[in-house]
Enzyme design. Structure first.
Site, PDB file in Angstrom:
ATOM      1  CD  GLU A 151      -2.920  -1.298   2.225  1.00 20.91           C
ATOM      2  OE1 GLU A 151      -2.586  -0.854   3.347  1.00 20.91           O
ATOM      3  OE2 GLU A 151      -4.039  -1.835   2.030  1.00 20.91           O
ATOM      4  CB  VAL A 152       3.830   2.253  -1.922  1.00 17.37           C
ATOM      5  CG1 VAL A 152       4.794   3.431  -1.886  1.00 17.37           C
ATOM      6  CG2 VAL A 152       4.497   1.011  -1.332  1.00 17.37           C
TER       7      VAL A 152
END
Length: 481
Positions: A151-152
């Site tokens: 989840e960048v």
């Protein structure tokens, strides 16, 4: 019915970024995890790790981080119970506990996203490699490390990233790969014996060719996470086989036993998490022989991220964990499997909300009293007459804002309303007093305070307000004697 989980590790994920157990309780939990069938710990320390030097600021401020001696005692207890310890260090996304600090805010990808590290220049890599170095130094002899990288968010939207994208091919995908490969290579160079794990979600849409040429082949093992009770088996098998064809044949699965159904849940349901486990068993059964599933991590998220509210505490989730581990061992969740779970835990039901004690021994259910108190208080808080007291017919009909302002109040009825609110407050306080004492034995006071403010205060406040406002109104209206 599916075959039992294939040979490989069964890791219990310890998410310590919220509600970190007191060390004495944590060591009991580790023993219970092993007895219930786990053979490894995936430990996400976040701000509970005793970072030193320039990284000391990363330590928790609301409560003390674990000491170096306590971190070593966690590993000693795990090894004694036959469990491998795998630290998880976020190195790209979900770095809120790092980037929230003013001194490190300049390393954010964009100013308003505290979770994503900018991948540009030497400073970000130096930061995460120093974090890794300190954790590795305090975990002598470990053979596996998880570098996070899920989840960048908003990657590519920072000013430096936009300039990078203008002069490089491959878009955000290559920007992501350029950072994670540098992190993984740095760790592998320093500790050649390491197997390096990473979350897979940022890789799911990449083509086989992109994955094959990514630099990650032979360097990392993807851990594919999906916590949905209706997990799409065919789609997941297809994804794992794509990784295998690209050369990433050593993979891991990640299911969930708590912390994935709702951001603010206080009591989990076992069946939801068992259903997710059963789907993963079908995935393991359906995947081709070219893909080697090294193990499964049963995740137990304590927060969705560093800045979100608490999810379910560990004691109340142990029936769910035990159910999931037994399901992996048996390949199903029929009456016999459920009987094994309830027998081990000394309770009458695999669902924590329905459980009753049938045995005094709590060795395999440390924290059972707190679980019982949470369930009891949660049930009370969710009584419709309590939670929605301000919707009470008599309160709305005889003590509306207009009636209060005009002093058009029937004392006979509002006194009955006040008495009912007072009775609820008294019962609530009695339950809360017991819970706070027990929770304080197992968790820091900061956890107790946060849990109470999040779950109790929103229900208690309207009751208190009603009592106080009726008293004030009647004091003005009724003659004193």
């Amino acid at each position: 019915m599916s075959p039992p989980w294939p040979a490989g590790k069964k890791l219990v994920h310890l998410d310590l970024k919220g509600a970190p157990p007191r060390i004495e309780y944590l060591l009991k939990l580790i023993g219970a995890f092993a007895e219930l069938g786990a053979d490894g710990l995936l430990v996400e320390y976040e701000d509970m790790f005793p970072y030193e030097g320039e990284l000391k600021m990363l330590q928790a401020s609301a409560h003390s981080a674990y000491s170096r001696e306590e971190v070593l005692s966690i590993q000693k207890a795990a090894v004694a119970a036959g469990m491998e310890v795998i630290p998880l260090i976020q190195t790209f996304g979900h770095m809120e506990f790092v980037l929230k600090h003013d001194a490190l805010s300049g390393l954010r990808e964009v100013p308003h996203c505290l979770g994503t590290l900018s991948p540009h220049g030497e400073r970000p890599l130096q930061l995460v490699t120093e974090m890794v170095r300190q954790v590795m130094e305090l975990h002598p002899g470990i053979t596996t490390l998880h570098i996070g990288a899920d989840e960048v968010y908003l990657l590519g939207e920072g000013e430096q990233s936009r300039k990078w994208l203008e002069s490089h091919d491959g878009g955000v995908t290559q920007l992501f790969l350029s950072h994670v490969t540098r992190v993984a290579q740095a760790a592998k160079t320093a500790w050649p014996q390491l197997s390096i794990l990473m979350w897979d979600d940022m890789m799911r849409d990449m083509s086989e060719d992109t994955l094959r040429d990514s630099g990650l082949v032979g360097l990392v093992q993807p851990m594919l996470w999906d916590y949905n009770p209706d997990l799409d088996v065919d789609k997941t098998v297809s994804l794992l086989e794509k990784y295998g064809r690209a050369g990433l044949a050593e993979v891991w699965a990640a299911s969930s036993f708590k912390g994935s159904s709702s951001v603010h849940t206080s009591v989990p349901g076992s069946q939801r998490h068992v259903d997710n486990t059963l789907q993963w068993l079908r995935v393991a059964e359906g995947v081709s022989g070219d893909v080697h599933i090294r193990g499964v991590a049963l995740t137990g998220w304590q927060r969705y991220d560093h800045l979100s509210v608490l999810c379910e505490l560990l004691p109340v989730a142990l029936p769910s964990l035990a159910s999931c581990l037994q399901t992996l061992a048996d390949g199903e969740f029929g009456a016999e499997t459920q009987s094994r779970v309830t027998s081990k835990l000394g309770i009458s039901s695999v669902e924590v909300e329905a459980m009753e004690k049938v045995a005094k021994d709590t060795a395999m259910f440390p924290g059972r009293l707190l679980a019982e108190l949470i369930v009891d208080l949660n049930s009370f808080l969710n009584l419709e007459d309590v939670r929605y007291f301000e919707q009470n017919m008599f309160l709305r009909g005889w003590f509306s804002p207009y009636q209060r302002r005009m002093k058009m109040v029937n004392p006979l009825i509002v006194l009955q309303v006040q008495n009912q609110a007072t009775a609820y407050l008294t019962a609530l306080q009695q339950k809360l007093d017991l819970l706070m004492v027990e929770m304080g034995r197992l968790y820091p006071e900061s956890t107790v305070q946060e849990w109470v403010e999040e779950h109790v205060w929103p229900v208690r406040a309207p009751l208190q307000r009603t009592v106080e406002e009726i008293s004030a109104c009647l004091t003005e209206m009724l003659p004193t004697h």
